[in-house]
Design a protein around this motif. Structure first.
Motif, PDB file in Angstrom:
ATOM      1  N   ALA A 138       0.861  -1.185   0.000  1.00  0.00           N
ATOM      2  CA  ALA A 138       0.000   0.000   0.000  1.00  0.00           C
ATOM      3  C   ALA A 138       0.892   1.228   0.000  1.00  0.00           C
ATOM      4  O   ALA A 138       1.222   1.777   1.039  1.00  0.00           O
ATOM      5  CB  ALA A 138      -0.912   0.000   1.221  1.00  0.00           C
ATOM      6  N   ALA A 139       1.304   1.633  -1.166  1.00  0.00           N
ATOM      7  CA  ALA A 139       2.334   2.661  -1.287  1.00  0.00           C
ATOM      8  C   ALA A 139       1.879   4.042  -0.843  1.00  0.00           C
ATOM      9  O   ALA A 139       2.659   4.983  -0.854  1.00  0.00           O
ATOM     10  CB  ALA A 139       2.818   2.732  -2.731  1.00  0.00           C
ATOM     11  N   THR A 140       0.629   4.186  -0.441  1.00  0.00           N
ATOM     12  CA  THR A 140       0.136   5.508  -0.091  1.00  0.00           C
ATOM     13  C   THR A 140      -0.253   5.617   1.384  1.00  0.00           C
ATOM     14  O   THR A 140      -1.129   6.379   1.744  1.00  0.00           O
ATOM     15  CB  THR A 140      -1.077   5.859  -0.967  1.00  0.00           C
ATOM     16  N   LEU A 141       0.367   4.840   2.250  1.00  0.00           N
ATOM     17  CA  LEU A 141       0.184   5.028   3.683  1.00  0.00           C
ATOM     18  C   LEU A 141       0.759   6.390   4.040  1.00  0.00           C
ATOM     19  O   LEU A 141       1.951   6.635   3.844  1.00  0.00           O
ATOM     20  CB  LEU A 141       0.905   3.921   4.449  1.00  0.00           C
ATOM     21  N   PRO A 142      -0.053   7.321   4.554  1.00  0.00           N
ATOM     22  CA  PRO A 142       0.397   8.702   4.692  1.00  0.00           C
ATOM     23  C   PRO A 142       1.542   8.901   5.685  1.00  0.00           C
ATOM     24  O   PRO A 142       2.439   9.702   5.454  1.00  0.00           O
ATOM     25  CB  PRO A 142      -0.859   9.445   5.168  1.00  0.00           C
ATOM     26  N   HIS A 143       1.519   8.182   6.811  1.00  0.00           N
ATOM     27  CA  HIS A 143       2.530   8.385   7.837  1.00  0.00           C
ATOM     28  C   HIS A 143       2.968   7.045   8.404  1.00  0.00           C
ATOM     29  O   HIS A 143       2.204   6.073   8.412  1.00  0.00           O
ATOM     30  CB  HIS A 143       1.989   9.254   8.973  1.00  0.00           C
ATOM     31  N   SER A 144       4.173   7.013   8.930  1.00  0.00           N
ATOM     32  CA  SER A 144       4.678   5.791   9.547  1.00  0.00           C
ATOM     33  C   SER A 144       5.867   6.142  10.419  1.00  0.00           C
ATOM     34  O   SER A 144       6.458   7.222  10.274  1.00  0.00           O
ATOM     35  CB  SER A 144       5.109   4.782   8.471  1.00  0.00           C
ATOM     36  N   PRO A 145       6.260   5.233  11.331  1.00  0.00           N
ATOM     37  CA  PRO A 145       7.541   5.409  12.018  1.00  0.00           C
ATOM     38  C   PRO A 145       8.684   5.396  11.006  1.00  0.00           C
ATOM     39  O   PRO A 145       8.524   4.969   9.866  1.00  0.00           O
ATOM     40  CB  PRO A 145       7.606   4.194  12.958  1.00  0.00           C
ATOM     41  N   TYR A 146       9.859   5.840  11.429  1.00  0.00           N
ATOM     42  CA  TYR A 146      11.008   5.887  10.532  1.00  0.00           C
ATOM     43  C   TYR A 146      11.589   4.493  10.283  1.00  0.00           C
ATOM     44  O   TYR A 146      12.251   4.280   9.288  1.00  0.00           O
ATOM     45  CB  TYR A 146      12.115   6.752  11.139  1.00  0.00           C
ATOM     46  N   TRP A 147      11.378   3.575  11.221  1.00  0.00           N
ATOM     47  CA  TRP A 147      11.935   2.222  11.131  1.00  0.00           C
ATOM     48  C   TRP A 147      10.844   1.280  10.634  1.00  0.00           C
ATOM     49  O   TRP A 147       9.772   1.213  11.214  1.00  0.00           O
ATOM     50  CB  TRP A 147      12.436   1.793  12.500  1.00  0.00           C
ATOM     51  N   TYR A 148      11.102   0.535   9.564  1.00  0.00           N
ATOM     52  CA  TYR A 148      10.029  -0.285   9.008  1.00  0.00           C
ATOM     53  C   TYR A 148      10.091  -1.744   9.443  1.00  0.00           C
ATOM     54  O   TYR A 148       9.431  -2.605   8.873  1.00  0.00           O
ATOM     55  CB  TYR A 148       9.933  -0.147   7.493  1.00  0.00           C
ATOM     56  N   GLY A 149      10.831  -2.055  10.499  1.00  0.00           N
ATOM     57  CA  GLY A 149      10.865  -3.408  11.007  1.00  0.00           C
ATOM     58  C   GLY A 149       9.806  -3.698  12.041  1.00  0.00           C
ATOM     59  O   GLY A 149       9.886  -4.698  12.756  1.00  0.00           O
ATOM     60  N   LEU A 150       8.805  -2.840  12.182  1.00  0.00           N
ATOM     61  CA  LEU A 150       7.715  -3.032  13.131  1.00  0.00           C
ATOM     62  C   LEU A 150       6.562  -3.768  12.454  1.00  0.00           C
ATOM     63  O   LEU A 150       6.311  -3.574  11.272  1.00  0.00           O
ATOM     64  CB  LEU A 150       7.211  -1.690  13.653  1.00  0.00           C
ATOM     65  N   THR A 151       5.838  -4.574  13.218  1.00  0.00           N
ATOM     66  CA  THR A 151       4.627  -5.179  12.673  1.00  0.00           C
ATOM     67  C   THR A 151       3.455  -4.223  12.868  1.00  0.00           C
ATOM     68  O   THR A 151       3.484  -3.344  13.741  1.00  0.00           O
ATOM     69  CB  THR A 151       4.300  -6.515  13.360  1.00  0.00           C
ATOM     70  N   VAL A 152       2.426  -4.409  12.073  1.00  0.00           N
ATOM     71  CA  VAL A 152       1.250  -3.551  12.166  1.00  0.00           C
ATOM     72  C   VAL A 152       0.631  -3.648  13.562  1.00  0.00           C
ATOM     73  O   VAL A 152       0.309  -2.635  14.192  1.00  0.00           O
ATOM     74  CB  VAL A 152       0.223  -3.920  11.086  1.00  0.00           C
ATOM     75  N   GLY A 153       0.478  -4.873  14.081  1.00  0.00           N
ATOM     76  CA  GLY A 153      -0.085  -5.029  15.417  1.00  0.00           C
ATOM     77  C   GLY A 153       0.790  -4.419  16.480  1.00  0.00           C
ATOM     78  O   GLY A 153       0.297  -3.795  17.432  1.00  0.00           O
ATOM     79  N   GLY A 154       2.098  -4.552  16.346  1.00  0.00           N
ATOM     80  CA  GLY A 154       3.017  -4.008  17.337  1.00  0.00           C
ATOM     81  C   GLY A 154       3.026  -2.498  17.361  1.00  0.00           C
ATOM     82  O   GLY A 154       3.029  -1.878  18.428  1.00  0.00           O
ATOM     83  N   LEU A 155       3.018  -1.870  16.187  1.00  0.00           N
ATOM     84  CA  LEU A 155       3.063  -0.410  16.183  1.00  0.00           C
ATOM     85  C   LEU A 155       1.743   0.188  16.655  1.00  0.00           C
ATOM     86  O   LEU A 155       1.716   1.284  17.229  1.00  0.00           O
ATOM     87  CB  LEU A 155       3.476   0.129  14.812  1.00  0.00           C
ATOM     88  N   LEU A 156       0.631  -0.550  16.454  1.00  0.00           N
ATOM     89  CA  LEU A 156      -0.638  -0.081  17.008  1.00  0.00           C
ATOM     90  C   LEU A 156      -0.645  -0.228  18.532  1.00  0.00           C
ATOM     91  O   LEU A 156      -1.105   0.661  19.245  1.00  0.00           O
ATOM     92  CB  LEU A 156      -1.809  -0.853  16.413  1.00  0.00           C
ATOM     93  N   ALA A 157      -0.125  -1.330  19.035  1.00  0.00           N
ATOM     94  CA  ALA A 157      -0.136  -1.573  20.477  1.00  0.00           C
ATOM     95  C   ALA A 157       0.611  -0.496  21.240  1.00  0.00           C
ATOM     96  O   ALA A 157       0.223  -0.112  22.348  1.00  0.00           O
ATOM     97  CB  ALA A 157       0.457  -2.948  20.785  1.00  0.00           C
ATOM     98  N   THR A 158       1.689   0.031  20.650  1.00  0.00           N
ATOM     99  CA  THR A 158       2.526   1.008  21.363  1.00  0.00           C
ATOM    100  C   THR A 158       2.326   2.441  20.891  1.00  0.00           C
ATOM    101  O   THR A 158       2.963   3.354  21.421  1.00  0.00           O
ATOM    102  CB  THR A 158       4.004   0.636  21.191  1.00  0.00           C
ATOM    103  N   GLY A 159       1.469   2.664  19.901  1.00  0.00           N
ATOM    104  CA  GLY A 159       1.250   4.029  19.421  1.00  0.00           C
ATOM    105  C   GLY A 159       2.421   4.589  18.646  1.00  0.00           C
ATOM    106  O   GLY A 159       2.664   5.801  18.673  1.00  0.00           O
TER     107      GLY A 159
END
Length: 561
Positions: A138-159
């Motif tokens: 999904a190349a149009t995700l507007p924002h993300s952390p700088y590090w892309y080694g996070l899982t979707v569930g993990g980054l949601l759990a920690t904000g």
């Protein structure tokens, strides 16, 4: 085509000078040893208290039905259960069920794209999908952390978040429009059930940032945007007006951030826009200045054409420039030359990363105090290395456990592999954190903070009581809770662990000398700028007895990116 393959290295990885090209992390990822009577750890192979997390069993579901069965088995046996992501980058014990008879559910194989609705610009993925793969899907995700080694569930759990005050906010959870979560259920319902929370569901704002205590997220639906380009420039400028700049920079630049460090005599600002359509201080500072200059000369890993850097601004599509982490793809046959530096197989620098957020309205005063602290001994800030003090922008979140309008501060510093070993200028770092939390009303990052930083933190979230009500409904028996999560959420006593040497290990704020390391010349003393702080300060005749891991492990010929 612009890339950002080395940008996050500025934040954490550059100090090790490891190559970032080419390995599927093995020991460097979250490790679960076995499926019964197993141990688990995070990507750094250590929790803050050096404890070993044990569990009676581990499950690896590959579809939602198997996930429901795993939760049901734990609930029926009244076992505490925690979720472990493929790359567990949380420093606290988020993934530890506590005791030795709990269960762990890995989302490693829940990593698929479920569906893409191009017309509505929606994508639904499983919670174990790594951010890298989500960006590719999904190349149009507007924002993300700088590090892309996070899982979707993990980054949601920690904000987890990037940097932006524009639009919805710089956090991924603000683009969640629906999710499926598996929670415990009564025996009459088979001990587990899958709940679907769509837009407008009253519990969605609780589930978007949940610390994993509501259940296991199975699928997440995210709102996308049309593909856009970004223009990035790193600009060094005088820092004399930093306290004023920090209040306005985020309004001027959609993805902007600020890095302040002693290793370069300047302030490094990132103008990032969307385009339409204790050894000796002297050698430590000298070495980090050398590395900083090298990183700057290589444009922090940015390229103009996918190969080389020719000058700013660097322009590229969002999915090529928003996050980095190529060490996740390093080769297995290169002699561990390109693995992530925290991979325990190479015993690289042992770094701790603290994150906390200061209300935006109080950020100028906080920055001014940090500058005053720095000016008392500028070389002390070399202990923060090239990363320095990174400041990102976060807009107020709708999640119950989300942040207000804030400056999100990240700092990195070394810790010893051995317990009880002091760190160079630890008193400065401790004072800065206590200043942020106690004087300026900041909150710790849920996935990047030390034990004592969570003391009383939950009281700073106005909707925390609403979150706890949802928790009680979803998991009344506390199957997904642990002693640590209960302490952080204010259900039990606070998470500080008080005892001999506890402040050296970041488990408490010292209140007496025994909490420091008096036998090594470290005593509990007031802060220098924020005098209400209590820190472990060195009071001997010379700096001795602390570990400066940097000089012991950096390969002389290692590549930066």
């Amino acid at each position: 085509m612009a890339t950002m393959e080395g940008l996050q290295i500025l934040l954490l990885l550059v100090l090790t000078q490891m190559s970032l090209t080419g390995s599927r992390p093995s020991a460097g990822s979250a490790r679960i040893d076995g499926t019964s009577n197993c141990t688990t750890t995070n990507a750094y192979a250590s929790f803050p208290d050096h404890s070993i997390c044990r569990a009676a069993s581990a499950a690896y579901p590959r579809r939602e039905q198997e996930l429901v069965a795993a939760v049901a088995a734990a609930a029926a046996a009244r076992r505490n259960v925690k979720v472990a992501a493929r790359y567990s980058h949380s420093f606290p014990e988020l993934a530890c069920p506590g005791g030795s008879d709990g269960a762990i559910i890995s989302t490693r194989w829940l990593n698929r794209t479920v569906r893409v609705d191009a017309e509505k610009r929606l994508v639904t993925v499983e919670s174990g999908m790594v951010l890298r793969d989500l960006i590719r899907a999904a190349a149009t995700l507007p924002h993300s952390p700088y590090w892309y080694g996070l899982t979707v569930g993990g980054l949601l759990a920690t904000g987890a978040h990037g940097s932006s005050l524009w639009g919805k906010v710089g956090a991924v959870h603000e683009y969640v429009v629906g999710l499926r979560i598996v929670t415990p259920a009564p025996a009459s319902q088979g001990f587990a059930t899958a709940r679907e929370l769509g837009t407008g569901h009253p519990d969605l704002d609780a589930a978007k940032v949940s610390l994993g205590v509501l259940g296991v997220i199975s699928q997440v639906t995210l709102a996308l945007q049309p593909l856009f380009k970004r223009s990035v420039s790193f600009v060094n400028r005088d820092e004399s007006d930093l306290a004023q700049q920090v209040a306005t920079w985020g309004d001027l630049h959609e993805f902007g951030d600020i890095t302040n460090r002693e290793t370069l005599p300047c302030l490094c600002t990132r103008a990032d826009e969307r385009l339409e359509a204790n050894g000796s201080d002297a050698p430590r500072c000298s070495a980090t200045r050398t590395v900083a200059a090298r990183v700057e000369s290589q444009a922090y890993g940015l390229t103009n054409d996918g190969v080389s850097f020719t000058g700013y601004p660097v322009v590229g599509y969002q999915h090529r420039i928003q996050a980095s982490g190529t060490c996740l793809d390093s080769a297995e046959d290169d002699g561990l030359q390109s693995v992530c530096y925290w991979d325990s197989r190479i015993r690289g620098p042992f770094v701790y990363n603290s994150g906390f957020s200061v209300p935006l309205s109080r950020a100028p005063a906080f920055v001014a105090d940090v500058q005053r602290l720095r000016d008392l001994n500028p070389q002390a800030f070399c202990a923060l290395g090239v990363s320095g003090v990174l400041m990102r922008y976060v807009r107020a979140s709708t999640a119950y456990l989300g942040k207000p309008d804030s400056i999100a501060v990240d700092i990195d510093y070394y810790r010893s592999y051995a317990s009880g070993v002091p760190r160079a200028h630890a008193d400065v770092i401790d004072e800065m954190e206590q200043m942020e939390l106690l004087k300026y009303g900041g909150v710790p990052h849920w996935g990047k903070s030390r034990n004592f930083n969570f003391d009383g933190a939950i009281a700073k979230y106005p909707r925390a009581s609403e979150f706890l009500k949802v928790k009680d409904r979803y998991d009344p028996e506390g199957i997904f809770s642990s002693e640590w999560s209960d302490q952080v959420l204010g259900i039990r006593e606070n998470p500080s662990i008080v005892g001999k040497g506890c402040a050296i290990e970041w488990l408490c704020v010292c209140s007496e000398d025994s909490h420091s390391a008096p036998e090594k010349g470290y005593l509990c003393r007031p802060g220098k700028v924020y005098t209400e702080a209590r820190v472990c300060a060195f009071v001997g005749d010379e700096h001795a007895g602390f570990v400066d891991v940097l000089w012991n492990v950096v390969p002389a010929n290692a590549a930066l990116f």
